[in-house]
Design a protein around this motif. Structure first.
Motif, mmCIF file in Angstrom:
data_model
loop_
_atom_site.group_PDB
_atom_site.id
_atom_site.type_symbol
_atom_site.label_atom_id
_atom_site.label_comp_id
_atom_site.label_asym_id
_atom_site.label_seq_id
_atom_site.Cartn_x
_atom_site.Cartn_y
_atom_site.Cartn_z
ATOM 1 N N ASP A 197 58.436 63.744 103.628
ATOM 2 C CA ASP A 197 59.579 63.919 104.065
ATOM 3 C C ASP A 197 60.210 65.450 104.103
ATOM 4 O O ASP A 197 60.863 65.794 104.984
ATOM 5 C CB ASP A 197 60.720 63.242 103.020
ATOM 6 N N LEU A 198 59.744 66.189 103.149
ATOM 7 C CA LEU A 198 60.121 67.702 103.155
ATOM 8 C C LEU A 198 59.793 68.331 104.445
ATOM 9 O O LEU A 198 60.468 69.177 105.186
ATOM 10 C CB LEU A 198 59.715 68.401 101.899
ATOM 11 N N LEU A 199 58.390 68.401 104.723
ATOM 12 C CA LEU A 199 58.017 68.848 105.842
ATOM 13 C C LEU A 199 58.716 68.447 107.198
ATOM 14 O O LEU A 199 58.564 69.152 108.175
ATOM 15 C CB LEU A 199 56.414 68.554 106.111
ATOM 16 N N GLU A 200 58.984 67.265 107.116
ATOM 17 C CA GLU A 200 59.760 66.616 108.605
ATOM 18 C C GLU A 200 61.104 67.079 108.580
ATOM 19 O O GLU A 200 61.613 66.645 109.548
ATOM 20 C CB GLU A 200 59.253 65.204 108.760
ATOM 21 N N ALA A 201 61.652 67.450 107.579
ATOM 22 C CA ALA A 201 63.202 68.002 107.664
ATOM 23 C C ALA A 201 63.607 69.033 108.567
ATOM 24 O O ALA A 201 62.787 69.968 108.714
ATOM 25 C CB ALA A 201 63.598 68.051 105.994
ATOM 26 N N HIS A 202 64.783 69.211 108.805
ATOM 27 C CA HIS A 202 65.188 70.154 109.891
ATOM 28 C C HIS A 202 65.352 71.583 108.938
ATOM 29 O O HIS A 202 65.718 71.463 107.706
ATOM 30 C CB HIS A 202 66.533 69.884 110.479
ATOM 31 N N PRO A 203 64.966 72.616 109.429
ATOM 32 C CA PRO A 203 65.288 74.068 108.556
ATOM 33 C C PRO A 203 66.587 74.195 107.862
ATOM 34 O O PRO A 203 66.692 74.450 106.825
ATOM 35 C CB PRO A 203 64.820 75.205 109.557
ATOM 36 N N ARG A 204 67.456 73.816 108.816
ATOM 37 C CA ARG A 204 69.003 74.158 108.165
ATOM 38 C C ARG A 204 69.143 73.065 107.111
ATOM 39 O O ARG A 204 70.073 73.393 105.867
ATOM 40 C CB ARG A 204 69.858 74.053 109.174
ATOM 41 N N ASP A 205 68.759 71.959 106.791
ATOM 42 C CA ASP A 205 68.963 70.974 105.959
ATOM 43 C C ASP A 205 68.083 71.273 104.839
ATOM 44 O O ASP A 205 68.526 71.109 103.646
ATOM 45 C CB ASP A 205 68.290 69.560 106.464
ATOM 46 N N ILE A 206 66.909 71.895 105.077
ATOM 47 C CA ILE A 206 66.358 72.456 103.842
ATOM 48 C C ILE A 206 66.846 73.335 103.182
ATOM 49 O O ILE A 206 67.001 73.431 101.929
ATOM 50 C CB ILE A 206 64.835 72.904 104.184
ATOM 51 N N ALA A 207 67.323 74.263 103.999
ATOM 52 C CA ALA A 207 67.906 75.671 103.493
ATOM 53 C C ALA A 207 69.064 75.288 102.638
ATOM 54 O O ALA A 207 69.449 75.772 101.602
ATOM 55 C CB ALA A 207 68.279 76.625 104.660
ATOM 56 N N ARG A 208 69.865 74.234 103.021
ATOM 57 C CA ARG A 208 71.088 73.542 102.511
ATOM 58 C C ARG A 208 71.045 72.859 101.233
ATOM 59 O O ARG A 208 71.625 73.290 100.231
ATOM 60 C CB ARG A 208 71.725 73.125 103.348
ATOM 61 N N ARG A 209 70.166 72.136 101.178
ATOM 62 C CA ARG A 209 69.935 71.318 100.052
ATOM 63 C C ARG A 209 69.033 71.954 99.058
ATOM 64 O O ARG A 209 69.068 71.546 97.736
ATOM 65 C CB ARG A 209 69.050 69.894 100.661
ATOM 66 N N CYS A 210 68.025 72.854 99.350
ATOM 67 C CA CYS A 210 67.257 73.412 98.412
ATOM 68 C C CYS A 210 67.547 74.791 97.995
ATOM 69 O O CYS A 210 66.774 75.557 96.932
ATOM 70 C CB CYS A 210 65.598 73.423 98.780
ATOM 71 N N LYS A 211 68.606 75.363 98.582
ATOM 72 C CA LYS A 211 69.015 76.584 98.228
ATOM 73 C C LYS A 211 68.105 77.650 98.578
ATOM 74 O O LYS A 211 67.999 78.846 97.614
ATOM 75 C CB LYS A 211 69.679 76.740 96.740
ATOM 76 N N VAL A 212 67.549 77.688 99.647
ATOM 77 C CA VAL A 212 66.333 78.705 99.976
ATOM 78 C C VAL A 212 67.042 79.254 101.481
ATOM 79 O O VAL A 212 67.734 78.841 101.928
ATOM 80 C CB VAL A 212 64.965 77.997 100.233
ATOM 81 N N SER A 213 66.143 80.487 101.563
ATOM 82 C CA SER A 213 66.596 81.251 102.720
ATOM 83 C C SER A 213 66.155 80.336 104.094
ATOM 84 O O SER A 213 65.310 79.648 104.133
ATOM 85 C CB SER A 213 65.848 82.531 102.843
ATOM 86 N N LEU A 214 66.752 80.466 105.119
ATOM 87 C CA LEU A 214 66.429 80.074 106.423
ATOM 88 C C LEU A 214 64.847 80.276 106.788
ATOM 89 O O LEU A 214 64.089 79.612 107.333
ATOM 90 C CB LEU A 214 67.345 80.230 107.558
ATOM 91 N N ASN A 215 64.277 81.619 106.320
ATOM 92 C CA ASN A 215 63.261 82.162 106.716
ATOM 93 C C ASN A 215 62.235 81.000 105.918
ATOM 94 O O ASN A 215 61.072 80.657 106.481
ATOM 95 C CB ASN A 215 62.897 83.449 106.322
ATOM 96 N N THR A 216 62.652 80.848 104.725
ATOM 97 C CA THR A 216 61.561 79.997 103.878
ATOM 98 C C THR A 216 61.534 78.630 104.417
ATOM 99 O O THR A 216 60.591 77.991 104.529
ATOM 100 C CB THR A 216 62.060 79.829 102.557
ATOM 101 N N ALA A 217 62.829 78.055 104.821
ATOM 102 C CA ALA A 217 63.136 76.732 105.298
ATOM 103 C C ALA A 217 62.360 76.569 106.644
ATOM 104 O O ALA A 217 61.642 75.624 106.833
ATOM 105 C CB ALA A 217 64.322 76.300 105.459
ATOM 106 N N THR A 218 62.220 77.524 107.656
ATOM 107 C CA THR A 218 61.487 77.699 108.619
ATOM 108 C C THR A 218 60.152 77.474 108.709
ATOM 109 O O THR A 218 59.182 76.722 109.412
ATOM 110 C CB THR A 218 62.064 78.724 109.774
ATOM 111 N N LEU A 219 59.566 78.408 107.694
ATOM 112 C CA LEU A 219 57.987 78.248 107.593
ATOM 113 C C LEU A 219 57.681 77.051 107.117
ATOM 114 O O LEU A 219 56.657 76.258 107.671
ATOM 115 C CB LEU A 219 57.779 79.198 106.455
ATOM 116 N N ILE A 220 58.519 76.270 106.296
ATOM 117 C CA ILE A 220 57.978 74.827 105.851
ATOM 118 C C ILE A 220 57.988 74.072 107.102
ATOM 119 O O ILE A 220 57.173 73.049 107.186
ATOM 120 C CB ILE A 220 58.926 74.409 104.721
#
Length: 232
Positions: free
Chosen positions: A60-83
């Motif tokens: 579910d994490l890998l299929e999430a949208h980068p902006r959603d990952i960045a917001r929910r996990c408090k990580v940078s958009l670069n990190t979220a985009t890589l995932i």
């Protein structure tokens, strides 16, 4: 001192991957390794556990949208985009194994090929796979995203796609993210409309593949394409 400990740990995990591959890694360890390449000054083991807890599963994490990952996990958009790149990259890899113009001369091959198009897609999508006279793929065109019920696939768009890519025949394909392989009434009706539209310009619909996860069903194998053909 703390930095040196983490540096040594990272090196050991990388060496383990190079020696063993990912098969023996747990989900949090896979994510931790991935995070090494975008997170420098942070404990990636703790972060990996936190991100997995937030989404429940690595899938579910890998299929999430980068902006959603960045917001929910408090990580940078670069990190979220890589995932978020992992799943589409895997899809491109699987599709690339077929070569530039694979021959789809059976429902089995069509189904296997279609599954590579939908790998990791969490929303419904619709493809028109354009074939030449030798059943080689000219182009697999994504013509629509969203459920058939909510936003119909317009036959005109399919016709334009088939003509643009010089199709002698077309295989339709869409996915059911919910997991059901059974063709719905809407699936059958839209197939009839597209069949009629393409028949008017002498292009055959030879199959309609429905993909659900690692499985597929074929209209041709079920006799549905033949049944539709008899109506025109």
């Amino acid at each position: 001192m703390e930095k040196n400990i983490h540096a040594g740990h990272r090196e050991r995990v990388r060496e383990r991957f190079m020696e063993e591959g990912l098969d023996s890694f747990k989900d949090h360890e896979i994510l931790e390794l991935l995070l090494y390449y975008c997170v420098r000054q942070r404990d990636t083991n703790a972060l990996a556990h936190k991100m997995l807890k937030e989404y429940g599963t690595l899938h579910d994490l890998l299929e999430a949208h980068p902006r959603d990952i960045a917001r929910r996990c408090k990580v940078s958009l670069n990190t979220a985009t890589l995932i978020s790149l992992c799943v589409p990259l895997a899809r491109r890899y699987m599709n690339g194994k077929w070569g530039e113009r694979p021959v789809l001369n059976s429902s089995f091959k069509a189904g296997e090929y279609a599954m590579t198009l939908f790998a990791g897609r969490i929303y419904e999508a619709f493809f028109a796979i354009c074939l030449d006279s030798q059943n080689r793929v000219n182009h697999a065109a994504l013509v629509h995203e969203g459920t058939i019920n909510e936003a119909p696939v317009y036959p005109r768009l399919i016709v334009e796609t088939a003509l643009r890519h010089k199709a002698s025949s077309v295989i339709l394909a869409h996915n059911h993210p919910g997991g059901s392989l059974k063709p719905s009434v809407a699936d059958i009706e839209v197939t009839k409309k597209i069949y009629a539209a393409l028949k008017s310009i002498s292009i055959n619909v030879v199959d309609h593949i429905i993909v659900a996860g690692q499985n597929y069903t074929s209209f041709a194998e079920q006799g549905l394409i033949e049944s539709i053909a008899h109506q025109f």
